[in-house]
Write an enzyme that holds these catalytic residues in place. Structure first.
Site, mmCIF file in Angstrom:
data_model
loop_
_atom_site.group_PDB
_atom_site.id
_atom_site.type_symbol
_atom_site.label_atom_id
_atom_site.label_comp_id
_atom_site.label_asym_id
_atom_site.label_seq_id
_atom_site.Cartn_x
_atom_site.Cartn_y
_atom_site.Cartn_z
ATOM 1 N N TYR A 141 0.823 -1.214 0.000
ATOM 2 C CA TYR A 141 0.000 0.000 0.000
ATOM 3 C C TYR A 141 0.860 1.268 0.000
ATOM 4 C CZ TYR A 141 -4.673 -1.970 0.842
ATOM 5 O OH TYR A 141 -5.881 -2.613 0.720
ATOM 6 N N LYS A 187 3.127 -15.227 1.793
ATOM 7 C CA LYS A 187 3.307 -15.910 0.496
ATOM 8 C C LYS A 187 4.806 -16.175 0.333
ATOM 9 C CE LYS A 187 1.645 -17.417 -3.467
ATOM 10 N NZ LYS A 187 0.729 -18.560 -3.576
ATOM 11 N N ASP A 219 -3.053 -18.158 -0.044
ATOM 12 C CA ASP A 219 -4.079 -18.827 -0.857
ATOM 13 C C ASP A 219 -4.762 -19.936 -0.044
ATOM 14 O OD1 ASP A 219 -1.604 -20.096 -0.923
ATOM 15 O OD2 ASP A 219 -1.652 -20.599 -3.060
ATOM 16 N N ASP A 243 -6.452 -7.063 4.017
ATOM 17 C CA ASP A 243 -7.608 -6.420 3.384
ATOM 18 C C ASP A 243 -8.518 -7.482 2.776
ATOM 19 O OD1 ASP A 243 -9.226 -4.339 2.271
ATOM 20 O OD2 ASP A 243 -8.281 -4.724 0.331
ATOM 21 N N ASP A 247 -12.390 -9.270 4.416
ATOM 22 C CA ASP A 247 -13.706 -9.291 3.760
ATOM 23 C C ASP A 247 -14.266 -10.716 3.738
ATOM 24 O OD1 ASP A 247 -13.614 -6.522 3.194
ATOM 25 O OD2 ASP A 247 -14.569 -6.822 1.238
HETATM 26 C C1 IPM Z 1 -10.481 -1.268 4.002
HETATM 27 C C2 IPM Z 1 -10.613 -0.600 2.648
HETATM 28 C C3 IPM Z 1 -9.421 0.303 2.402
HETATM 29 C C4 IPM Z 1 -8.171 -0.578 2.334
HETATM 30 C C5 IPM Z 1 -9.501 1.208 1.165
HETATM 31 C C6 IPM Z 1 -10.792 1.953 1.087
HETATM 32 C C7 IPM Z 1 -8.344 2.145 1.130
HETATM 33 O O1 IPM Z 1 -10.792 -1.546 1.646
HETATM 34 O O2 IPM Z 1 -10.322 -0.557 4.999
HETATM 35 O O3 IPM Z 1 -10.555 -2.495 4.067
HETATM 36 O O4 IPM Z 1 -7.872 -1.152 1.282
HETATM 37 O O5 IPM Z 1 -7.488 -0.661 3.357
HETATM 38 MN MN MN Z 2 -11.129 -3.589 2.397
#
Ligand code: IPM
Ligand code: MN
Ligand code: NAD
Length: 365
Positions: A141, A187, A219, A243, A247
């Site tokens: 990042y 990884k 993975d 990240d 999710d």
């Molecule tokens: C998160 C989001 C952020 C990230 C973006 C919006 C910069 O996806 O906080 O998970 O990738 O960290």
């Molecule tokens: Mn995110």
């Protein structure tokens, strides 16, 4: 006690869920006799519209002067074609870096009442309780060089010793207070930066022999989270992998709209739901406010040392779910579909109910 909180509602459903979290914070603060001073500022696309930048120096300074920052969400289709430094998301990254928020805690917990709402089977989910500990101010990042031209695009994944060491320490310390197990995800079979990460994590582990450590390729980890999520306690990983994996972990709870987060450093702290600005449902009162409300609970816990208030907020969320109240993202047969505002008001009513039960000694946490 008095605390200064900067509110950054942002874009899309950000303002809707921030309003919900603030309502709950106010009730909790009043019950526990602390005073909260709120200051609302622009961030992301909404800041860009007014100031031609997603984060002004003044807003950053206001965050430096705060006891905690609460963020809704940033981003949306309107700003997708802007150069990277002007995109709404750049504001969030700048804020994390400037405030030194290297540790991002994302707890994936199954609420019993929602075990049927997930796309995963109930018997796979029951009893799942792990946290994703995501490194937040390093890795690909922020690595240099970065850029693109007509012929190529490039980013750099880099970690320094200090960066890996401090997040690894936090992982082991956190695991000590929970299930005593760290799974470090990388990884290392392909990336040198991951081999380096693994070596440093192994070194730090020597100071924490009472905590079990295993390593897993990213993975495989993605697959293992949906195959057998109960195997995880603290899942330690880098910025990009965290990240993506968080999710996935969001779906353990039934919806991304349930997953809260705390971003911590040595001095500052920021709380935000894991989800984004959800442009597809924005402005219609349909957003699930629970991730935001639960992030507020994390603020009480980590920034104000008010564990009791945090626990009652969590219990109030749980009770609302047990009473079959559902926003659209977690709705199922036989449940009552409610709006963002209605869900928030129910959580507040249950907060007060549980608070009073506690005072009478009829409810113990
Ligand atoms: C998160 C989001 C952020 C990230 C973006 C919006 C910069 O996806 O906080 O998970 O990738 O960290
Ligand atoms: Mn995110
Ligand atoms: P998203 O998280 O906004 O939405 C993904 C899906 O989940 C959508 O269908 C959405 O409706 C649903 N969803 C998310 N939160 C919900 C909630 N609280 N209640 C009900 N449903 C919910 O991800 P995306 O669509 O990939 O991204 C949209 C924008 O948000 C992008 O600009 C992205 O960069 C940004 N984003 C911001 C943050 C942040 O500010 N922390 C995090 C992730 C994405």
């Amino acid at each position: 006690m008095s605390y200064r909180i900067v509110l950054l509602p942002g874009d899309g459903i950000g303002p809707e869920v921030t309003e919900a979290a603030v309502k709950v914070m106010k009730v909790a603060a009043e019950s526990f006799n602390v005073s909260l001073e709120f200051k609302t500022e622009l961030i992301g696309g909404s800041s860009y519209e007014k100031n031609k930048t997603p984060l002004t120096d003044d807003v950053l300074q206001t965050c430096y002067d705060s006891d905690a920052v609460f963020l809704g969400a940033v981003g949306g289709p309107k700003w997708e074609t802007l150069p990277h430094n002007l995109k709404p998301e750049a504001a969030l990254l700048k804020l994390r870096k400037a405030l030194g928020l290297y540790a991002n805690i994302r707890p994936a917990k199954v609420y019993d009442a929602l075990a049927d709402s997930s796309s995963l089977k109930k018997e796979i989910l029951t009893g799942t309780d792990f946290i994703v500990l995501r490194e937040l101010t390093g890795g690909i990042y922020f690595g240099e060089p970065r850029g693109f031209d007509e012929k190529r695009g490039f980013n750099t994944m880099v970690y320094t010793h200090v960066e890996v060491e401090r997040i690894a320490k936090m992982a082991f310390k956190t695991a000590r207070g929970r299930g005593k197990k760290v799974t470090s995800v990388d990884k290392a079979n392909v990336l040198e930066v991951s081999q380096f990460w693994r070596n440093v994590v192994n070194d730090v582990h020597k100071e924490f022999p009472d905590v079990e450590l295993n390593h897993m390729y990213v993975d495989n980890a993605a697959m293992q989270i949906v195959r057998n999520p109960r195997q995880f306690d603290v899942l330690l990983t880098s910025n990009l992998f965290g990240d993506i994996l968080s999710d996935i972990a969001g779906m353990i709870t039934g919806s991304l709209g349930m997953l809260p987060s705390a971003s911590l450093g040595n001095r500052y702290s920021l709380y935000e739901p894991v989800h984004g600005s959800a442009p597809d449902i924005a402005g219609r009162g349909r957003a699930n406010p629970i991730a935001a409300i639960s992030s507020a609970a994390m603020m009480f816990n980590y920034s104000f040392g008010m564990q009791k208030a945090a626990e009652i907020i969590e219990k109030a969320i749980e009770r609302a779910l047990q009473k079959n109240l559902r926003t659209g993202d977690i709705d199922s047969v036989g449940c009552e579909l409610v709006s963002t505002e209605q869900m928030t008001d129910h959580v507040i009513n249950y907060f007060t109910e549980i608070y009073n039960e506690q005072a009478l000694g009829v409810f113990t946490l």
